[in-house]
Scaffold this motif. Structure first.
Motif, short mmCIF file in Angstrom:
data_model
loop_
_atom_site.label_atom_id
_atom_site.label_comp_id
_atom_site.label_asym_id
_atom_site.label_seq_id
_atom_site.Cartn_x
_atom_site.Cartn_y
_atom_site.Cartn_z
N ILE A 295 -24.83 -24.07 -14.55
CA ILE A 295 -25.31 -23.97 -15.92
C ILE A 295 -25.06 -22.55 -16.42
N SER A 296 -24.02 -22.42 -17.25
CA SER A 296 -23.61 -21.13 -17.79
C SER A 296 -22.83 -21.39 -19.07
N PRO A 297 -22.64 -20.37 -19.91
CA PRO A 297 -21.90 -20.57 -21.16
C PRO A 297 -20.50 -21.13 -20.96
N MET A 298 -19.87 -20.86 -19.80
CA MET A 298 -18.51 -21.33 -19.56
C MET A 298 -18.42 -22.85 -19.60
N LYS A 299 -19.47 -23.54 -19.20
CA LYS A 299 -19.43 -25.00 -19.08
C LYS A 299 -19.84 -25.71 -20.37
N LYS B 2 -27.16 -20.68 -13.46
CA LYS B 2 -26.53 -19.38 -13.21
C LYS B 2 -26.97 -18.35 -14.25
N ASP B 3 -27.23 -18.82 -15.49
CA ASP B 3 -27.60 -17.93 -16.60
C ASP B 3 -28.92 -18.44 -17.18
N GLU B 4 -30.01 -17.79 -16.81
CA GLU B 4 -31.35 -18.25 -17.21
C GLU B 4 -31.55 -18.16 -18.72
N PRO C 110 -17.09 -29.95 -21.54
CA PRO C 110 -16.10 -29.32 -22.42
C PRO C 110 -16.00 -27.81 -22.18
N SER C 111 -15.51 -27.44 -21.00
CA SER C 111 -15.52 -26.05 -20.56
C SER C 111 -14.70 -25.13 -21.47
N LYS C 112 -15.14 -23.88 -21.56
CA LYS C 112 -14.34 -22.87 -22.24
C LYS C 112 -13.07 -22.60 -21.45
N SER C 113 -13.15 -22.67 -20.13
CA SER C 113 -11.97 -22.58 -19.27
C SER C 113 -12.29 -23.22 -17.94
N GLU C 114 -11.26 -23.74 -17.30
CA GLU C 114 -11.44 -24.39 -16.00
C GLU C 114 -10.14 -24.23 -15.23
#
Length: 372
Positions: free
Chosen positions: A204-208, A233-235, A278-282
């Motif tokens: 769980i982070s902005p990337m995902k 990962k990002d509280e 809908p990831s920002k990058s993968e």
């Protein structure tokens, strides 16, 4: 041929996501004329000690792999000592930004062939996280000339270009794709028009882009259940997600199930209609690959290797905006059983077509052995 792999975390650790699974799949699929030594930490990403391991000695993982789970004390000294003793043909460094497991073996250890596997860390989306720290490191990397002295491993041509963008067009780069872990195909889950169960299994982070999925659900009129699995990962980001969850209309149900060990992923997929991320990058997206192999269609962005999903009846590639994601969710929500079944079949076929194991084995022989 001995390949010595340095990586911050390895199984049974799982919270660091893709790189762990990439290495696990590698040592299961590329096995001829090769022995692996994997050197990693004795804890998971969150600092939690790993259960069922033996620390500070080589232990058998499979017939051709041994793993050393290192305690924090003197880890840099130990890794250099073990590399010097084993004298591997290949030193395979997974990652870029870990002092003990990336930088120390890169700068202070010797091997006939030294390979840096960047694992998506040079994607612009990834570099935007903790940007200043990463930029300082990459600057130092260039000053020391580490890029020109070693081989880079890219998992596809897009990542190859990211490496060139960072270190120059004359950088030595070899492309070898990730091996995918497959899940036994599931029978189509019961599906009625107007109802949908979707799932995300990811850090769980902005990337995902969990937050954007939640915002998109506000626009959906169907009855939708959204299951979320994965460590936070990002509280701060997760708190924003929870705020939106409270605001969702009554036709939307969201349940956070916490972390999930890899052994239980297939069981979870069996109870879902669609995987969404809908990831920002993968760099690869192992959960996407597993979902498709299980016959579960995918909603993801255009920033992954999994493209042309709609063309293959395997899912939908979306722009990373609320409306595009909302439209994709609503599309799957309105499918009846026969319509949904077409995407189940399409997902399985797409998975088979993209799992080109023989081609990947040839690419890894070139990467590790130097064979053409």
């Amino acid at each position: 041929m001995i390949v010595f792999i340095t990586i911050p975390w390895f199984l049974p650790a799982y919270r660091a996501g893709g790189p762990i699974q990439s290495v696990a799949n590698l040592i299961e699929n590329f096995t001829v004329d090769i022995e692996y030594r994997i050197f990693c930490a004795d804890e998971d990403l969150n600092g939690e000690p790993l259960n069922g391991i033996v620390k500070n000695e080589w232990t058998n993982y499979n017939a051709y792999t041994q793993v050393w789970y290192a305690e924090k004390e003197n880890v840099s000294d130990v890794i250099c000592k073990e590399i010097a003793y084993i004298k591997p043909n290949v030193l395979y460094i997974v990652g870029l930004f870990s002092w003990h497991f990336n930088i120390v073996p890169l700068l202070f250890c010797k091997a006939d062939r030294k390979i840096i596997s960047v694992r998506g860390m040079l994607h612009p989306g990834a570099l935007s996280q903790k940007r200043i720290k990463k930029r300082l490191f990459l600057t130092g990397f260039k000053i020391l000339g580490a890029a020109s002295k070693n081989i880079f491993h890219a998992t596809d041509e897009i990542e190859e270009q990211f490496i060139k963008n960072e270190f120059g067009v004359h950088t030595t780069i070899l492309v070898a794709g990730n091996f995918a872990k497959t899940i036994a195909a599931q029978f189509p889950f019961e599906k009625t028009a107007g109802d949908l169960i979707i799932v995300t299994i990811a850090l769980i982070s902005p990337m995902k882009n969990h937050l954007m999925v939640l915002e998109a659900l506000k626009e959906c009129s169907a009855n939708i259940k959204y299951n979320i699995y994965g460590p936070v990962k990002d509280e701060t980001y997760w708190q924003k997600c929870k705020t939106v969850i409270v605001e969702l209309p009554t036709n939307i149900t969201v349940q956070y199930h916490g972390e999930i060990a890899p052994d239980f992923v297939a069981e979870v997929f069996a109870q879902q209609h669609v995987f969404i991320m809908p990831s920002k990058s993968e760099n690869f997206g192992h959960a996407i690959a597993e979902s498709l192999s299980a016959g579960k269609p995918v909603i993801t962005s255009n920033n992954t290797p999994w493209n042309n999903l709609e063309l293959n009846n395997a899912g939908i590639n979306v722009d990373t905006d609320v409306q595009s994601i909302s439209n994709a969710i609503s599309f799957f929500a309105m499918l009846n059983q026969p319509e949904y079944n077409k995407f189940v079949t399409g997902s399985k076929l797409y998975s088979i077509q993209n799992n080109k194991t023989a081609e990947k084995i040839k690419a890894y022989r070139k990467l590790f052995f130097g064979e053409i």
